[in-house]
Design an enzyme around this catalytic site. Structure first.
Site, PDB file in Angstrom:
ATOM      1  N   LYS A 111      17.544  -4.576   7.443  1.00 14.28           N
ATOM      2  CA  LYS A 111      18.216  -5.829   7.803  1.00 14.28           C
ATOM      3  C   LYS A 111      18.005  -6.877   6.715  1.00 14.28           C
ATOM      4  O   LYS A 111      16.946  -6.930   6.097  1.00 14.28           O
ATOM      5  CB  LYS A 111      17.657  -6.343   9.145  1.00 14.28           C
ATOM      6  N   ASP A 137      13.859   2.307  11.392  1.00 14.70           N
ATOM      7  CA  ASP A 137      14.369   0.942  11.318  1.00 14.70           C
ATOM      8  C   ASP A 137      13.337   0.033  10.669  1.00 14.70           C
ATOM      9  O   ASP A 137      12.183  -0.010  11.091  1.00 14.70           O
ATOM     10  CB  ASP A 137      14.669   0.420  12.725  1.00 14.70           C
ATOM     11  N   TYR A 170      10.257  -7.742   7.185  1.00 14.82           N
ATOM     12  CA  TYR A 170       9.029  -7.078   7.624  1.00 14.82           C
ATOM     13  C   TYR A 170       8.055  -6.861   6.474  1.00 14.82           C
ATOM     14  O   TYR A 170       6.890  -6.524   6.703  1.00 14.82           O
ATOM     15  CB  TYR A 170       9.341  -5.721   8.259  1.00 14.82           C
ATOM     16  N   HIS A 205      20.041  -9.875  10.247  1.00 17.20           N
ATOM     17  CA  HIS A 205      18.852  -9.905  11.101  1.00 17.20           C
ATOM     18  C   HIS A 205      18.946 -10.926  12.227  1.00 17.20           C
ATOM     19  O   HIS A 205      18.449 -10.684  13.336  1.00 17.20           O
ATOM     20  CB  HIS A 205      17.617 -10.198  10.240  1.00 17.20           C
TER      21      HIS A 205
END
Length: 294
Positions: free
Chosen positions: A77, A47, A52, A110
């Protein structure tokens, strides 16, 4: 260590591993090795997220690992900055390019964009198109409250397969989990061993809780392993984060025991109702909007 991951079936029939590696706050220079260690050690679910800033490094890990792409469940996401129909389609393509894959197994929104929820709806409709085109195998959301779930489903066609939410023994969100269950939406737990809770300055630490530690002694497991088993025994998916090979292996060594119903209930009773991190309803573009570089 046992290497047999359990599988869960999503509401569209897609099967996904219950336990995976999360890479939130994993530094880019550490992410690739973590992904390789996880996949070579038996993990099959990874994931990540555009926000990120490590999708490229995840993709490099996918290529370096001794596991074929077809055997890996890859999820990422879209960040709120790219909500809207056309911008979401573009963001999907950017994520695919960074990851170096030609399809995703799961794509999530997200966060809810509460003040401009119409953009959330449009982004989800873009996800529906991608699902219909076969470019993603399942779609879902993250951090949506029951009321937001109902609103989204009232204006779209595909029931989300997953709602990824903060769940751990000290913040277990039973009402939100019940809303997920009502619609056959899988609860996927982020911060499953409570890292976000302690990170935000809460004094109590799930890893040191006497109930969890005692169960660890009973089963010759760590507190983290007991918590991950609690998620699995509840039927959740969990995505613990680590960049340390020994911890990655430890987190996966949870398939040789199960908790009793009474033990699960004793962990359920630890819920404080206190969130770690911002309320999803508070996120807006002014405060949390930032561009995702190509």
């Amino acid at each position: 260590m046992t290497s047999t991951n359990s599988l869960v079936t999503l509401n569209n029939g897609v099967r996904m591993p219950a336990l995976g590696l999360g890479v939130f706050q994993s530094k880019p220079e550490e992410t690739t090795d973590a992904v390789v260690a996880a996949l070579n050690g038996g993990y099959r679910l990874i994931d990540t997220a555009a926000a990120y800033m490590n999708e490229r490094e995840v993709g490099e890990g996918l290529r370096r690992a001794e596991v074929g792409r077809a055997d890996i469940f890859v999820e990422t996401k879209i960040w709120i900055t790219d909500y809207g129909f056309d911008s979401a389609l573009r963001a999907f393509d950017v994520s695919l390019r960074k990851l170096g894959v030609d399809y995703l197994d799961l794509w999530l929104l997200h966060q809810p964009l509460a003040k401009e929820f119409d953009k959330t709806i449009e982004a989800y409709k873009a996800a529906e198109r991608l699902l219909a085109e076969g470019r993603v195998r399942a779609i879902g959301v993250s951090n949506l409250t029951p009321s937001r779930l109902e609103l989204l489903m009232s204006q779209t066609e595909v029931v989300p397969a997953v709602n990824q939410i903060q769940v751990h023994p000290y913040y277990s969100q039973p009402d939100l989990r019940a809303a997920n269950r009502k619609h056959d939406i899988l609860t996927q737990s982020w911060s499953p061993i409570g890292g976000a809770y302690t990170y935000r300055g809460n004094e109590r630490k799930p890893l040191l809780d006497p109930v969890i530690v005692a169960l660890g002694r009973k089963y010759s497991k760590t507190a983290a392993q007991v918590m991950l088993r609690w998620h699995l025994d509840h039927g959740f998916s969990a995505i613990p984060k680590s960049v340390k090979p020994e911890r990655i292996a430890e987190n996966f060594d949870v398939f040789d025991f199960s908790l009793t119903a009474e033990e699960i209930a004793s962990i359920d009773a630890l819920d404080t109702g206190v969130r770690g991190g911002p309320d999803p309803e508070s996120l807006d573009l002014e405060t949390y909007g930032f561009a995702i570089p190509d």
